[in-house]
Design a protein around this motif. Sequence first.
Motif, PDB file in Angstrom:
ATOM      1  N   PHE A 130     -88.381  11.129  -8.214  1.00 43.84           N
ATOM      2  CA  PHE A 130     -87.696  12.176  -8.971  1.00 43.84           C
ATOM      3  C   PHE A 130     -86.968  11.570 -10.163  1.00 43.84           C
ATOM      4  CE2 PHE A 130     -87.876  13.509  -4.575  1.00 43.84           C
ATOM      5  CZ  PHE A 130     -88.219  14.840  -4.625  1.00 43.84           C
ATOM      6  N   SER A 131     -86.791  12.384 -11.196  1.00 43.34           N
ATOM      7  CA  SER A 131     -85.870  12.005 -12.262  1.00 43.34           C
ATOM      8  C   SER A 131     -84.571  12.752 -11.966  1.00 43.34           C
ATOM      9  CB  SER A 131     -86.421  12.392 -13.634  1.00 43.34           C
ATOM     10  OG  SER A 131     -86.689  13.774 -13.706  1.00 43.34           O
ATOM     11  N   VAL A 132     -83.477  11.989 -11.918  1.00 44.70           N
ATOM     12  CA  VAL A 132     -82.193  12.555 -11.521  1.00 44.70           C
ATOM     13  C   VAL A 132     -81.142  12.205 -12.569  1.00 44.70           C
ATOM     14  CG1 VAL A 132     -80.511  12.717  -9.658  1.00 44.70           C
ATOM     15  CG2 VAL A 132     -82.872  12.069  -9.136  1.00 44.70           C
ATOM     16  N   PRO A 133     -80.410  13.190 -13.093  1.00 46.12           N
ATOM     17  CA  PRO A 133     -79.335  12.878 -14.049  1.00 46.12           C
ATOM     18  C   PRO A 133     -78.336  11.926 -13.414  1.00 46.12           C
ATOM     19  CG  PRO A 133     -79.763  15.249 -13.984  1.00 46.12           C
ATOM     20  CD  PRO A 133     -80.527  14.645 -12.845  1.00 46.12           C
ATOM     21  N   ALA A 134     -77.977  10.888 -14.154  1.00 48.76           N
ATOM     22  CA  ALA A 134     -77.090   9.851 -13.616  1.00 48.76           C
ATOM     23  C   ALA A 134     -75.743  10.408 -13.179  1.00 48.76           C
ATOM     24  CB  ALA A 134     -76.894   8.748 -14.649  1.00 48.76           C
ATOM     25  N   ASN A 135     -75.304  11.470 -13.839  1.00 51.40           N
ATOM     26  CA  ASN A 135     -73.985  12.021 -13.508  1.00 51.40           C
ATOM     27  C   ASN A 135     -74.019  12.963 -12.310  1.00 51.40           C
ATOM     28  OD1 ASN A 135     -75.358  14.107 -14.756  1.00 51.40           O
ATOM     29  ND2 ASN A 135     -73.593  14.817 -15.933  1.00 51.40           N
ATOM     30  N   ARG A 136     -75.186  13.142 -11.694  1.00 58.45           N
ATOM     31  CA  ARG A 136     -75.296  14.038 -10.547  1.00 58.45           C
ATOM     32  C   ARG A 136     -75.464  13.286  -9.229  1.00 58.45           C
ATOM     33  NH1 ARG A 136     -76.171  19.318 -11.783  1.00 58.45           N
ATOM     34  NH2 ARG A 136     -75.364  19.580  -9.663  1.00 58.45           N
ATOM     35  N   ILE A 137     -75.604  11.976  -9.300  1.00 60.99           N
ATOM     36  CA  ILE A 137     -75.720  11.186  -8.075  1.00 60.99           C
ATOM     37  C   ILE A 137     -74.684  10.069  -8.095  1.00 60.99           C
ATOM     38  CG2 ILE A 137     -78.155  11.656  -7.624  1.00 60.99           C
ATOM     39  CD1 ILE A 137     -78.813   8.958  -8.901  1.00 60.99           C
ATOM     40  N   THR A 138     -74.410   9.525  -6.932  1.00 59.45           N
ATOM     41  CA  THR A 138     -73.418   8.461  -6.802  1.00 59.45           C
ATOM     42  C   THR A 138     -74.032   7.270  -6.077  1.00 59.45           C
ATOM     43  OG1 THR A 138     -71.635  10.094  -6.695  1.00 59.45           O
ATOM     44  CG2 THR A 138     -71.132   7.874  -5.899  1.00 59.45           C
ATOM     45  N   LYS A 139     -73.831   6.100  -6.632  1.00 60.89           N
ATOM     46  CA  LYS A 139     -74.338   4.884  -6.000  1.00 60.89           C
ATOM     47  C   LYS A 139     -73.475   4.534  -4.800  1.00 60.89           C
ATOM     48  CE  LYS A 139     -75.963   0.240  -7.135  1.00 60.89           C
ATOM     49  NZ  LYS A 139     -76.100  -0.777  -8.208  1.00 60.89           N
ATOM     50  N   VAL A 140     -74.112   4.215  -3.692  1.00 52.30           N
ATOM     51  CA  VAL A 140     -73.387   3.881  -2.472  1.00 52.30           C
ATOM     52  C   VAL A 140     -72.693   2.528  -2.613  1.00 52.30           C
ATOM     53  CG1 VAL A 140     -73.693   3.236  -0.035  1.00 52.30           C
ATOM     54  CG2 VAL A 140     -74.810   5.281  -0.941  1.00 52.30           C
ATOM     55  N   LEU A 141     -71.459   2.471  -2.150  1.00 51.95           N
ATOM     56  CA  LEU A 141     -70.684   1.230  -2.148  1.00 51.95           C
ATOM     57  C   LEU A 141     -70.804   0.607  -0.765  1.00 51.95           C
ATOM     58  CD1 LEU A 141     -68.570  -0.700  -3.458  1.00 51.95           C
ATOM     59  CD2 LEU A 141     -66.808   0.830  -2.548  1.00 51.95           C
ATOM     60  N   TYR A 142     -71.293  -0.626  -0.717  1.00 50.82           N
ATOM     61  CA  TYR A 142     -71.488  -1.312   0.558  1.00 50.82           C
ATOM     62  C   TYR A 142     -70.306  -2.234   0.841  1.00 50.82           C
ATOM     63  CZ  TYR A 142     -76.202   0.515   0.201  1.00 50.82           C
ATOM     64  OH  TYR A 142     -77.262   1.359   0.093  1.00 50.82           O
ATOM     65  N   VAL A 143     -69.693  -2.037   2.010  1.00 47.17           N
ATOM     66  CA  VAL A 143     -68.464  -2.752   2.355  1.00 47.17           C
ATOM     67  C   VAL A 143     -68.594  -3.308   3.772  1.00 47.17           C
ATOM     68  CG1 VAL A 143     -65.972  -2.529   2.666  1.00 47.17           C
ATOM     69  CG2 VAL A 143     -67.112  -1.192   0.903  1.00 47.17           C
ATOM     70  N   ASN A 144     -67.964  -4.454   3.998  1.00 48.91           N
ATOM     71  CA  ASN A 144     -67.905  -5.055   5.333  1.00 48.91           C
ATOM     72  C   ASN A 144     -66.466  -5.050   5.809  1.00 48.91           C
ATOM     73  OD1 ASN A 144     -67.752  -7.194   7.473  1.00 48.91           O
ATOM     74  ND2 ASN A 144     -69.928  -7.374   6.990  1.00 48.91           N
ATOM     75  N   GLU A 145     -66.253  -4.704   7.087  1.00 47.42           N
ATOM     76  CA  GLU A 145     -64.878  -4.638   7.596  1.00 47.42           C
ATOM     77  C   GLU A 145     -64.174  -5.990   7.568  1.00 47.42           C
ATOM     78  OE1 GLU A 145     -67.551  -4.980  11.266  1.00 47.42           O
ATOM     79  OE2 GLU A 145     -67.540  -3.935   9.353  1.00 47.42           O
ATOM     80  N   LYS A 146     -64.937  -7.078   7.375  1.00 49.50           N
ATOM     81  CA  LYS A 146     -64.339  -8.413   7.313  1.00 49.50           C
ATOM     82  C   LYS A 146     -63.948  -8.806   5.881  1.00 49.50           C
ATOM     83  CE  LYS A 146     -66.861 -10.049  11.388  1.00 49.50           C
ATOM     84  NZ  LYS A 146     -67.849 -11.027  11.905  1.00 49.50           N
ATOM     85  N   ASP A 147     -64.285  -7.949   4.905  1.00 52.78           N
ATOM     86  CA  ASP A 147     -63.926  -8.239   3.518  1.00 52.78           C
ATOM     87  C   ASP A 147     -62.411  -8.357   3.378  1.00 52.78           C
ATOM     88  OD1 ASP A 147     -66.559  -8.100   2.893  1.00 52.78           O
ATOM     89  OD2 ASP A 147     -66.481  -6.154   1.900  1.00 52.78           O
ATOM     90  N   GLU A 148     -61.974  -9.211   2.487  1.00 57.06           N
ATOM     91  CA  GLU A 148     -60.552  -9.468   2.302  1.00 57.06           C
ATOM     92  C   GLU A 148     -59.781  -8.210   1.924  1.00 57.06           C
ATOM     93  OE1 GLU A 148     -57.021 -11.786   2.047  1.00 57.06           O
ATOM     94  OE2 GLU A 148     -58.961 -12.082   3.019  1.00 57.06           O
ATOM     95  N   ASN A 149     -60.321  -7.428   1.010  1.00 61.59           N
ATOM     96  CA  ASN A 149     -59.625  -6.210   0.574  1.00 61.59           C
ATOM     97  C   ASN A 149     -59.506  -5.197   1.698  1.00 61.59           C
ATOM     98  OD1 ASN A 149     -59.189  -7.104  -2.045  1.00 61.59           O
ATOM     99  ND2 ASN A 149     -61.135  -6.288  -2.792  1.00 61.59           N
ATOM    100  N   VAL A 150     -60.546  -5.099   2.520  1.00 62.39           N
ATOM    101  CA  VAL A 150     -60.505  -4.179   3.652  1.00 62.39           C
ATOM    102  C   VAL A 150     -59.457  -4.643   4.662  1.00 62.39           C
ATOM    103  CG1 VAL A 150     -61.809  -3.231   5.606  1.00 62.39           C
ATOM    104  CG2 VAL A 150     -62.908  -3.475   3.373  1.00 62.39           C
ATOM    105  N   ARG A 151     -59.402  -5.944   4.898  1.00 61.85           N
ATOM    106  CA  ARG A 151     -58.404  -6.501   5.826  1.00 61.85           C
ATOM    107  C   ARG A 151     -56.993  -6.176   5.351  1.00 61.85           C
ATOM    108  NH1 ARG A 151     -55.130 -10.561   6.093  1.00 61.85           N
ATOM    109  NH2 ARG A 151     -55.845 -11.461   4.125  1.00 61.85           N
ATOM    110  N   LYS A 152     -56.746  -6.303   4.062  1.00 63.48           N
ATOM    111  CA  LYS A 152     -55.418  -6.019   3.513  1.00 63.48           C
ATOM    112  C   LYS A 152     -55.066  -4.537   3.656  1.00 63.48           C
ATOM    113  CE  LYS A 152     -55.314  -9.803   0.126  1.00 63.48           C
ATOM    114  NZ  LYS A 152     -55.316 -10.136  -1.317  1.00 63.48           N
ATOM    115  N   LEU A 153     -56.053  -3.661   3.437  1.00 64.46           N
ATOM    116  CA  LEU A 153     -55.817  -2.225   3.594  1.00 64.46           C
ATOM    117  C   LEU A 153     -55.448  -1.888   5.036  1.00 64.46           C
ATOM    118  CD1 LEU A 153     -58.654  -0.538   1.472  1.00 64.46           C
ATOM    119  CD2 LEU A 153     -56.207  -0.420   1.056  1.00 64.46           C
ATOM    120  N   LYS A 154     -56.177  -2.490   5.962  1.00 60.58           N
ATOM    121  CA  LYS A 154     -55.906  -2.228   7.373  1.00 60.58           C
ATOM    122  C   LYS A 154     -54.509  -2.714   7.755  1.00 60.58           C
ATOM    123  CE  LYS A 154     -59.174  -2.726  10.454  1.00 60.58           C
ATOM    124  NZ  LYS A 154     -60.273  -3.284  11.276  1.00 60.58           N
ATOM    125  N   GLU A 155     -54.138  -3.904   7.279  1.00 59.55           N
ATOM    126  CA  GLU A 155     -52.822  -4.458   7.601  1.00 59.55           C
ATOM    127  C   GLU A 155     -51.707  -3.591   7.012  1.00 59.55           C
ATOM    128  OE1 GLU A 155     -52.844  -8.465   6.220  1.00 59.55           O
ATOM    129  OE2 GLU A 155     -54.033  -9.219   7.911  1.00 59.55           O
TER     130      GLU A 155
END
Length: 220
Positions: free
Chosen positions: A77-102
Amino acid sequence: ILNHRTFRMNSIIAMNDENESLWADLVTCKDKTPNEVYYKSVVKNKNLLITSFTSKEDNATMWRLYGDQGKGICMAFSVPANRITKVLYVNEKDENVRKLKEARTALVNKGIKVEFSDISEMKYFIKHSDFSVEGEYRYLYDAGDENLDIASYGDLLSPYKDFNYDKETQKFGNLPFKFEYVTIGKNIPQYKTVFPLLVAETAKHFPSVAIYESNMITMR
């Protein structure tokens, strides 16, 4: 799709991961989401429909994961860029995630209710980094208070909505993406008979849609 000239969007609650829409919350919470919260989330999100895309075209890994080892098809399909969102892949062991949890844990322990508004807005577009190979983009459709039909996929029930194809616009209903071409898997059973039949039927019902044959034979 060939039989009915419709495109189906299923509810986000029917993803193969039952925590799909709650993963971001689970990551930033001290404990797992209680069942009561999960049940309420299912009801709340049941009319939120999803379609997933990837830019990985005729890709061996994608054929293996989602194209039945090359026995399926790939719709492009051709999809307008402003109509879809790229998924953000995160790991619970990431430093930023650890800081948020703390930070959240420390505040909750002091009796302070915490909500990360940015995560709440993005939670439908956050997945575990184990799925990063998919390179996924998502389009969400809020069906509001529509009385959706229910499909049964094995043991899983899913609200859904079918959108009718318009030959003039090459779109399905009011969905923003245009059906451009289809790639037919190289490993479909009874290839000599099925391939030309699929080509003929696709050309008949979707005359503006190009048809290609996959270059992938060996799946990773």
